[in-house]
Write a protein that holds these residues in place. Structure first.
Motif, PDB file in Angstrom:
ATOM      1  N   ASP A 416       0.836  -1.200   0.000  1.00  0.00           N
ATOM      2  CA  ASP A 416       0.000   0.000   0.000  1.00  0.00           C
ATOM      3  C   ASP A 416       0.870   1.250   0.000  1.00  0.00           C
ATOM      4  N   PRO A 417       0.476   2.317  -0.709  1.00  0.00           N
ATOM      5  CA  PRO A 417       1.272   3.552  -0.718  1.00  0.00           C
ATOM      6  C   PRO A 417       1.318   4.199   0.656  1.00  0.00           C
ATOM      7  N   THR A 418       2.409   4.874   0.946  1.00  0.00           N
ATOM      8  CA  THR A 418       2.603   5.457   2.279  1.00  0.00           C
ATOM      9  C   THR A 418       1.560   6.508   2.640  1.00  0.00           C
ATOM     10  N   LYS A 419       0.985   7.150   1.645  1.00  0.00           N
ATOM     11  CA  LYS A 419       0.066   8.255   1.949  1.00  0.00           C
ATOM     12  C   LYS A 419      -1.212   7.803   2.641  1.00  0.00           C
ATOM     13  N   ILE A 420      -1.497   6.486   2.645  1.00  0.00           N
ATOM     14  CA  ILE A 420      -2.706   6.034   3.332  1.00  0.00           C
ATOM     15  C   ILE A 420      -2.415   5.615   4.771  1.00  0.00           C
ATOM     16  N   GLY A 421      -1.144   5.624   5.183  1.00  0.00           N
ATOM     17  CA  GLY A 421      -0.767   5.094   6.488  1.00  0.00           C
ATOM     18  C   GLY A 421      -0.560   6.136   7.565  1.00  0.00           C
TER      19      GLY A 421
END
Length: 619
Positions: A416-421
């Protein structure tokens, strides 16, 4: 006299880097655009190399193909840029009669997904057509890390033209390509494909380039070339620099000549001073026509130790196999995790699978927890590996560490891309996609590192790949599975599925595949949980029936749990009939729910075994 005729009796000096000089001028955008925007700068650089003694110059077209120009929105100016480049170089070379090479640069690095071979050949054909229209003395193919790409390009160009072709590979390690092929074998293969001159450029400085040529025998028809970097690169105040004295580079040219090289130029970091030093050292020395190569001692690659357990993909081909996902802790207290894993193992599962910081949120590394499970409790770990958090160096190091710990079951995913974490400002690496990661892992299984260097021992990974069947057009997803199988996937693990009809659709669409599929089942905990999964989590979709059943439970926690388990059991009833592999995803660390589902699977299998036994007895 043509280029190849000249090389029969002479060692020729080529030019050096174009980008290095443009970079030193403060130009940090598309170098090839300068052919039409500021042609006088490019012509001046050509002239400087000619004054320094270059017998050969190359066009400023390394990145002037449609694929690379698209990064700058210049793909529609490909024809104009290449035509201008050949005109500029011809104009600069005219007074002294220097040879002009039309340059075509490699496109792929490690990532084969950057472009398919068909896409590469199409853009090479376009660029080469424009360069050839200017009647160059040869085509220079440089900085090719992917040997498949270079081989296909040489093959295509040789059918297109009789013009001399210079084919140059780039190496991460001296004498070895990134696919493990020796430089000697690679150059001889390129000769057989029709290359007129074969050699190396970029990445390595003079020392390692000389070392690489020590194991290269003279080719029968083609000549050898070398365009080393000025040195290994360094970073100083945020700028890339190359520490190399020009005279040192000139001395290195003598050693390259002794190795049989007849065309010597420079790549990154080299300037007219470096080329002047080469010309001064080489002068009119004749080329080497005989060379004795001392065979290197063969590197013995040890076979991997046999695994203690049967690979999961092998077991799932013939019998029930259950894996359960258990998230590693977000904190440093591992007690609950270890207790939960012990309960799952006691229930008879085949492996505990652990995500790699799922949803881009940090947890204790699955390598650490997997090692604890294996060493302390003899529990089989299955570790996920994403492409998000580690560059190629980190990925190989991580995999080597897993092998050293005896953790051989892994799931390769993009991540998953970091921007969702938890840290949306963190960077995502993605040096490779899951497809390349599969290929690289299988390369480790051959005892070859990502750079092509021997690892002295084969790894023994059984590799799963992810499968998201919750899509509108399942056939497309299955095509991707087939691609993953080509890249090395041994089996597949799906996202959770919440429809019996979808399970049947998956079975029909994949029954032609020999690779097992572990069907994902994740029990729902309440209505809000189900709405969140359905609406916000990528790759998960619930049926209308399931959503309504969970909504009907309202805020009643006990009823929600019971209904979530019941729905999961009904799904398992169908999944167990169609697939040997079952993948249970533990929600919110509700190990009790996973244990109930494991018991249900065991009951199904026990009942089926009794029925089969009865039939056999009756017969």
């Amino acid at each position: 006299m043509g280029l190849l005729e000249k090389l029969q009796t002479n060692v020729l000096t080529a030019d050096g880097a174009m980008g290095t000089l443009l970079y030193s001028y403060g130009i940090d955008y598309c170098n090839e655009e300068l052919n039409i925007q500021k042609p006088e700068i490019i012509e001046k650089i050509h002239q400087d190399y000619i004054v320094a003694g270059a017998d050969i110059i190359q066009t400023n077209t390394y990145g002037a193909n449609a694929i690379k120009l698209a990064r700058y929105g210049l793909e529609n100016q490909m024809k104009e840029i290449n035509e201008a480049a050949i005109q500029i170089a011809k104009r600069a070379a005219a007074p002294g009669g220097q040879f002009v090479l039309g340059t075509i640069g490699g496109i792929r690095g490690i990532r084969k997904s950057d472009a398919t071979i068909d896409e590469i050949i199409a853009t090479v054909n376009q660029q080469a057509t424009q360069l050839l229209s200017g009647n160059p003395d040869g085509l220079l193919l440089e900085t090719y890390y992917d040997f498949e790409e270079l081989s296909a390009t040489v093959t295509h160009l040789r059918k297109l033209t009789d013009t001399p072709i210079i084919a140059q590979v780039s190496m991460h390690e001296p004498g070895i390509l990134q696919n493990g092929l020796s430089l000697n074998d690679a150059l001889h293969q390129l000769e057989a494909l029709g290359a007129s001159i074969v050699g190396v450029n970029c990445r390595l400085g003079p020392h390692h380039t000389i070392q690489a040529f020590e194991g290269v025998t003279l080719t029968e028809k083609a000549f050898l070339s070398a365009y080393p970097n000025a040195s290994l690169l360094d970073v100083e105040d945020g700028r890339i620099v190359y520490e190399s004295e020009a005279d040192y580079f000139g001395k290195a040219a003598l050693y390259l000549r002794e190795a049989g090289v007849r065309l010597i130029g420079g790549c990154c970091g080299t300037t007219p001073k470096h080329i002047e030093a080469v010309k001064k050292r080489i002068g009119t020395l004749p080329p080497i026509t005989n060379k004795i190569v001392t065979p290197r001692k063969p590197i013995i690659i040890q076979e991997a130790e046999p695994t203690v357990n049967q690979p999961l993909h092998e077991k799932a081909k013939t019998e029930r196999t259950i894996i359960v996902e258990l998230d590693t802790p977000r904190h440093l207290d591992t007690t609950t995790f270890m207790e939960g894993a012990e309960k799952l193992n006691a229930a008879g599962i085949d492996a505990v699978t652990m995500a790699d910081n799922s949803l881009a949120s940090p947890r204790i590394s699955n390598m650490a927890m997997g090692s604890m499970l294996k060493l302390q409790n003899n529990i089989r770990p299955l570790a996920h590996i994403t492409c998000r958090d580690r560059n190629l160096i980190g990925l190989q190091s991580h995999l080597m560490g897993l092998d050293a710990l005896g953790i051989h079951d892994i799931l390769a995913v993009t991540g998953d891309p970091t921007k969702i974490g938890d840290f949306p400002g963190a960077t995502s690496v993605y040096d490779v996609s899951s497809l390349e990661l599969l290929q690289l892992i299988k390369q480790l299984n051959e005892g070859v590192s990502f750079s092509g260097k021997s690892l002295r021992k084969k790894a023994n990974f059984s590799v799963a790949a992810a499968f998201n069947p919750n899509v509108r057009v399942l056939d497309r997803a299955v095509k991707r599975l087939e691609k993953k199988i080509e890249c090395g996937a041994d089996y597949f693990i799906t996202q959770p599925v919440y429809s019996k009809e979808k399970m049947e659709e998956i079975y029909e669409a994949t029954k032609h595949l020999s690779s097992p599929i572990f069907l994902g089942i994740m029990p729902l905990t309440n209505s809000r949980n189900s709405e969140f999964l359905h609406n916000e989590v990528p790759g998960i979709k619930l049926s209308d029936e399931v959503l309504e059943r969970m909504r009907a439970c309202g805020e009643d926690k006990e009823r929600s749990t019971e209904e979530g388990i019941q729905i999961a059991k009904e799904l398992i009833d169908t999944a167990a009939e169609l697939f040997n592999g079952i993948y249970i995803i533990t929600p919110f660390f509700r190990v009790d729910m996973s244990l109930e589902l494991i018991r249900h699977i065991k009951e199904i299998d026990g009942k089926k075994a009794r029925e089969n036994s009865y039939v056999q007895t009756s017969n």
